[in-house]
Enzyme design. Structure first.
Site, PDB file in Angstrom:
ATOM      1  N   HIS A   3       0.866  -1.180   0.000  1.00 18.97           N
ATOM      2  CA  HIS A   3       0.000   0.000   0.000  1.00 18.97           C
ATOM      3  C   HIS A   3       0.900   1.226   0.000  1.00 18.97           C
ATOM      4  CE1 HIS A   3       0.637   0.259   4.433  1.00 18.97           C
ATOM      5  NE2 HIS A   3       0.389  -1.046   4.443  1.00 18.97           N
TER       6      HIS A   3
ATOM      7  N   HIS B 204       1.193   2.829  10.871  1.00 21.61           N
ATOM      8  CA  HIS B 204       1.723   2.748  12.228  1.00 21.61           C
ATOM      9  C   HIS B 204       1.758   4.128  12.894  1.00 21.61           C
ATOM     10  CE1 HIS B 204       3.045  -1.395  11.454  1.00 21.61           C
ATOM     11  NE2 HIS B 204       3.399  -1.473  12.728  1.00 21.61           N
TER      12      HIS B 204
END
Length: 515
Positions: free
Chosen positions: A371, A378
């Site tokens: 992606h 995160h």
């Protein structure tokens, strides 16, 4: 060092796409991993158009099934960005600063930092002050025109290198106390010695291997270390964020804070002592169960928000793809419009000497996930979860008995630096967000701006959720905390203030969107 690190972009601030997709018709500035490529790693135009067709929102599920893949590795959940929610912002209601262009000096500086990170993956953080390669890295980063990492008196130093950009990041050990301390989990006590990987093993330094993985091909397995260790270097930190449950570090931090009976924010109605709560204590509201659920509750909303940015706005290339552009330009195969600061970098030259290629060495066998790079999942989750914890607990509370990992990672030893008595809950929470987010950079899969802008996106998500819940409680209460940019927030029944000014629409930052 006062613990405050300001990292301000040197380019003019803008929002939305950076224009690379239209500027470079061969799509060199955009994400295309997993699609078919030619022998140079340039994406097949027809396949890229199927990706554009699918991400021209709103899009039916069938459009995503029509994306043309290369060797079969699946794309990660592009439709998540189209999901809405009963709580928090709709993903498209928020915005991020435009990602730096592939041709910019800022991207070049970020790439140079990544090459140095790769060269220094096995150097213990505790050894940074005396390591000559760290000093070389700090010197080169200091000379780059658009490097936005933290500095002391205008210079990158071994004490600021690779650190985060928020209050508290420059104090104490590189790694947050919340990644070292034992975790009280009900009747269990969990040590944070982790399964890490063997030193000296990097991936995707061979062009044929690199190209196969860009096409979505298979990769070798991880090479694990047989001994569990505390996080002592960038390879260990990279492996932590390779396999973590996405809100793991913040749930653990919450459990640690509850276990040490850390004081709560002054606006908590059950803060001790409080004359208005002499006969009651918090539990389902403003107690342990409330914060434990709340710190994880924001994570999925943060992911939806950043997935909109990734797939439907920015589609920024991953660092490993940029490394291919560097490699092909410097060996004379192609000529790409990269800023000369990366082409002339000592880090790139040292990488060529070590690996016989100028590709960016990756810590993960598969390289980046499939992606786009910007924003970072995160980092956005880190921003949201840490914002909740800063709102809940007293940020100024001191953390006693700080520790640091030994050089071999086998034990924790007392931290005896001059600022050992100055570590606070707020600073170490900011630091754990930076550790996790920049840990992805240390593995080679994200850029510095991915970290910095994404934690602020996560902060927006958390503020919105707290705002949505402002009238859900019977108690009189408030939350106050310091944002990642140093802004002072207060959230109560009356709404949200930022630096004393009322925010009219805390759940919407994109101009022209509905309220």
């Amino acid at each position: 060092m006062d613990g405050t690190a300001r990292c301000t972009p040197t380019t003019i601030m803008s929002f939305g796409s950076n224009g690379d997709e239209a500027r470079f018709r061969n799509r060199i500035g955009n994400y295309h991993k997993g699609l078919p490529h030619d022998e140079f790693g340039e994406v097949d135009p027809r396949a890229y158009q199927t990706l554009l067709d699918a991400t021209d929102a709103p899009s039916p599920p069938a459009d995503f099934q029509a994306i043309e893949l290369g060797l079969g590795r699946k794309l990660v959940n592009p439709q998540s960005g189209l999901a809405e929610d009963l709580e928090g912002p709709d993903p498209e209601d928020l915005e991020m600063r435009s990602a730096p262009s592939v041709a910019s000096a800022e991207t070049a500086a970020e790439a140079v930092e990544l090459y140095w990170m790769a060269l220094l993956r096995d150097e213990p953080f505790a050894g940074f002050p005396d390591d000559p390669t760290v000093q070389q890295a700090a010197g080169e980063l200091s000379r780059l025109s658009d490097f936005t990492g933290p500095k002391e008196e205008g210079e990158v130093t071994p004490g600021t290198i690779f650190r985060g950009c928020t209050p508290g990041d420059l104090k104490g050990p590189y790694i947050s106390q919340f990644l070292f301390k034992d975790i009280p989990y009900g009747s269990l006590t969990i040590s944070q010695r982790q399964q890490t990987v063997q030193p000296g093993i990097d991936y995707m330094t061979d062009f044929d291997e690199w190209l196969a993985i860009q096409n979505g091909g298979p990769n070798p397995p991880d090479a694990f270390d047989d001994t569990r260790r505390y996080i002592r270097n960038m390879r260990d930190m990279g492996q932590y964020v390779h396999v973590d449950a996405l809100y793991e570090a913040y749930l653990n931090a919450c459990l640690i804070l509850l276990g040490m009976q850390a004081p709560v924010d002054g606006g908590n109605p059950y803060k001790d002592p409080n004359p208005d709560a002499e006969k009651q204590e918090g539990f389902g509201t403003f107690g342990g169960p409330h914060v434990l659920s709340l710190v994880t509750e924001v994570a999925t909303r943060a992911l939806k928000a950043v997935w909109w940015q990734k797939w439907f706005v920015h589609r920024r290339l991953r660092p490993e793809a940029y490394g291919g552009l560097v490699h092909l330009t410097l060996n004379g195969t192609k000529s790409y419009p990269l800023d000369p600061q990366v082409l002339n970098s000592r880090a790139v030259a040292a990488t060529q000497t070590r690996n016989r290629s100028r590709l960016l060495p990756m810590a993960f066998p598969e390289g980046s996930p499939t992606h786009p790079s910007y924003g970072a999942g995160h980092a956005t989750v880190a921003g949201a979860c840490v914002t909740i914890l800063k709102a809940w607990f007293d940020e100024e509370h001191r953390i006693d008995d700080p520790v640091v990992a030994s050089d071999d990672g086998l034990e924790l030893v007392p931290y005896a630096g001059p600022d050992a008595s100055e570590l606070t809950v707020g600073g170490e929470l900011n630091k754990v967000a930076a550790n996790v987010a920049i840990g992805r950079n240390m593995a080679g899969v994200h850029w510095r701006s991915d970290y910095l802008e994404s934690v602020k996106l996560g902060e927006q998500v958390a503020v919105c959720i707290l705002f949505n819940q402002r009238k859900d409680y019977n108690e009189d209460y408030s939350f106050s905390f310091t944002g990642f940019d140093g802004d002072e927030f207060v959230i109560s029944r009356d709404g949200v203030t930022k630096n004393g000014n009322q925010l009219r629409h805390p759940c919407r930052t994109r101009p022209g969107k509905r309220v």
